[in-house]
Design a protein around this motif. Structure first.
Motif, mmCIF file in Angstrom:
data_model
loop_
_atom_site.group_PDB
_atom_site.id
_atom_site.type_symbol
_atom_site.label_atom_id
_atom_site.label_comp_id
_atom_site.label_asym_id
_atom_site.label_seq_id
_atom_site.Cartn_x
_atom_site.Cartn_y
_atom_site.Cartn_z
ATOM 1 N N ASN A 184 2.354 1.759 -3.452
ATOM 2 C CA ASN A 184 1.334 2.263 -4.378
ATOM 3 C C ASN A 184 1.068 3.740 -4.143
ATOM 4 O O ASN A 184 0.888 4.536 -5.099
ATOM 5 C CB ASN A 184 0.040 1.453 -4.220
ATOM 6 C CG ASN A 184 0.224 0.024 -4.714
ATOM 7 O OD1 ASN A 184 1.041 -0.226 -5.597
ATOM 8 N ND2 ASN A 184 -0.577 -0.867 -4.183
ATOM 9 N N LYS A 185 1.033 4.140 -2.877
ATOM 10 C CA LYS A 185 0.783 5.544 -2.564
ATOM 11 C C LYS A 185 1.923 6.416 -3.070
ATOM 12 O O LYS A 185 1.714 7.505 -3.636
ATOM 13 C CB LYS A 185 0.632 5.681 -1.046
ATOM 14 C CG LYS A 185 0.296 7.100 -0.639
ATOM 15 C CD LYS A 185 0.103 7.163 0.862
ATOM 16 C CE LYS A 185 -0.212 8.570 1.299
ATOM 17 N NZ LYS A 185 -0.390 8.677 2.768
ATOM 18 N N LEU A 186 3.165 5.939 -2.925
ATOM 19 C CA LEU A 186 4.314 6.708 -3.408
ATOM 20 C C LEU A 186 4.306 6.808 -4.932
ATOM 21 O O LEU A 186 4.664 7.845 -5.506
ATOM 22 C CB LEU A 186 5.625 6.050 -2.930
ATOM 23 C CG LEU A 186 5.895 6.114 -1.421
ATOM 24 C CD1 LEU A 186 7.112 5.314 -1.057
ATOM 25 C CD2 LEU A 186 6.068 7.569 -0.980
ATOM 26 N N ARG A 187 3.856 5.769 -5.625
ATOM 27 C CA ARG A 187 3.808 5.833 -7.068
ATOM 28 C C ARG A 187 2.759 6.870 -7.507
ATOM 29 O O ARG A 187 3.003 7.639 -8.470
ATOM 30 C CB ARG A 187 3.431 4.463 -7.640
ATOM 31 C CG ARG A 187 4.572 3.450 -7.535
ATOM 32 C CD ARG A 187 4.239 2.247 -8.430
ATOM 33 N NE ARG A 187 5.186 1.162 -8.204
ATOM 34 C CZ ARG A 187 4.919 0.139 -7.411
ATOM 35 N NH1 ARG A 187 3.737 0.051 -6.795
ATOM 36 N NH2 ARG A 187 5.822 -0.811 -7.254
ATOM 37 N N ARG A 188 1.633 6.850 -6.829
ATOM 38 C CA ARG A 188 0.587 7.803 -7.226
ATOM 39 C C ARG A 188 1.080 9.250 -6.985
ATOM 40 O O ARG A 188 0.824 10.147 -7.797
ATOM 41 C CB ARG A 188 -0.710 7.540 -6.438
ATOM 42 C CG ARG A 188 -1.434 6.264 -6.929
ATOM 43 C CD ARG A 188 -2.855 6.248 -6.385
ATOM 44 N NE ARG A 188 -2.862 6.244 -4.931
ATOM 45 C CZ ARG A 188 -2.872 5.121 -4.220
ATOM 46 N NH1 ARG A 188 -2.838 3.920 -4.818
ATOM 47 N NH2 ARG A 188 -2.932 5.189 -2.901
ATOM 48 N N GLU A 189 1.721 9.504 -5.896
ATOM 49 C CA GLU A 189 2.215 10.850 -5.631
ATOM 50 C C GLU A 189 3.284 11.239 -6.646
ATOM 51 O O GLU A 189 3.395 12.402 -7.045
ATOM 52 C CB GLU A 189 2.772 10.936 -4.215
ATOM 53 C CG GLU A 189 1.701 10.839 -3.162
ATOM 54 C CD GLU A 189 2.272 10.890 -1.770
ATOM 55 O OE1 GLU A 189 3.531 10.869 -1.637
ATOM 56 O OE2 GLU A 189 1.501 10.926 -0.780
ATOM 57 N N ALA B 118 0.837 -1.207 0.000
ATOM 58 C CA ALA B 118 0.000 0.000 0.000
ATOM 59 C C ALA B 118 0.870 1.255 0.000
ATOM 60 O O ALA B 118 0.576 2.252 -0.684
ATOM 61 C CB ALA B 118 -0.921 -0.017 1.207
ATOM 62 N N LEU B 119 1.974 1.226 0.767
ATOM 63 C CA LEU B 119 2.857 2.382 0.820
ATOM 64 C C LEU B 119 3.530 2.624 -0.532
ATOM 65 O O LEU B 119 3.640 3.777 -0.997
ATOM 66 C CB LEU B 119 3.910 2.166 1.909
ATOM 67 C CG LEU B 119 4.904 3.298 2.126
ATOM 68 C CD1 LEU B 119 4.176 4.585 2.505
ATOM 69 C CD2 LEU B 119 5.917 2.926 3.194
#
Length: 273
Positions: free
Chosen positions: A265-270, A262-263
């Motif tokens: 994925n969140k970094l990729r989106r940002e 999840a972390l």
């Protein structure tokens, strides 16, 4: 002063003799083996007729002692005589036992003694049948009773009573010596009763010890079984705890992997924004 010195020197010379005499007395009667006893009875059987005919048989016991030494057994005449007395006493003690097997078990030299006394009775009967039955009977009885008269009256008395009892069995019409035979029979029966009572007490003690041993063995087995069951239960609990720990570790690893995913994925989106 010179007399005291001589007396002290004399006592010092006598002291080793006394010590050696005590040692010799302590080791005077070594144990007789079965083979040695059989050899002794064979020699005694060969000389039985001489014992019947001789009034003073001390020389015959010396002859037996010499023959025993020739066979490799160091026995004195007095030891041979004492051994014969003991064997005769035990043989007569078996007279009240009916079963042959019981006699052999009680006294292993029963057949040898019976052969000696049977041959003795046959010799007496042969001498009576040849003529002058009454005089021969008296001479045979007196020869037997006078054997070793000065040294051992007790053995000769027992031999005489035993021969009287044997003659009564062969001649049912004779009634002489009945009271003496009854006394000896009562003494032998009392002796056998005491032996049986001792054997019964020994068997009871043996059975009691055996029962106690079995009880302790049963307790030991029960204790071992309880320990084995406890070991199995502890091993089962340990395996259950190990399984629970493994399952918790797997769940923890799955959560950690989910958080990391999840972390990321969140970094990729940002980063795309």
């Amino acid at each position: 002063m010179e007399g005291r010195h001589n007396r002290h020197h004399h006592l010092q010379q006598q002291q080793p003799v006394t010590v050696s005499a005590n040692v010799e007395a302590a080791d005077r009667f070594p144990q007789w083996s079965v083979q040695e006893t059989k050899e002794f009875l064979a020699i005694r059987a060969e000389l039985d007729q001489s014992f019947m005919e001789t009034k003073r048989n001390k020389l015959l016991w010396e002859v037996i002692s010499t023959q025993m030494r020739e066979k490799g057994y160091n026995r004195s005449a007095e030891q041979c005589k004492c051994k014969w007395k003991n064997l005769v006493t035990r043989y007569k003690g078996c007279g009240t036992i009916d079963a042959e097997a019981a006699r052999q078990q009680q006294f292993p030299f029963y057949d040898e003694l019976r052969a000696i006394f049977t041959a003795r009775m046959q010799n007496i009967q042969c001498s009576e049948s040849e003529g002058a039955a009454a005089s021969r009977k008296k001479s045979a009885a007196s020869a037997q009773l006078s054997s070793d008269e000065e040294e051992d009256m007790e053995e000769n008395e027992l031999d005489n009573k035993y021969n009287v009892r044997k003659k009564r069995k062969l001649r049912t019409g004779s009634t002489s010596g009945g009271s003496n035979n009854n006394d000896i029979k009562e003494m032998l029966e009392d002796f056998m009763r005491q032996q049986l009572q001792m054997e019964m007490r020994w068997r009871e003690a043996f059975e009691s010890r055996e029962k106690e041993r079995r009880s302790k063995e049963m307790e030991w087995r029960q204790a071992m079984e309880a320990l084995e069951k406890e070991r199995i239960m502890m091993e089962r609990r340990w395996r259950e705890r190990e399984e629970q720990w493994r399952m918790r570790e797997e769940a923890r690893a799955e959560k950690r992997d989910a958080l990391i995913t999840a972390l990321l994925n969140k970094l990729r989106r940002e980063g795309q924004m």
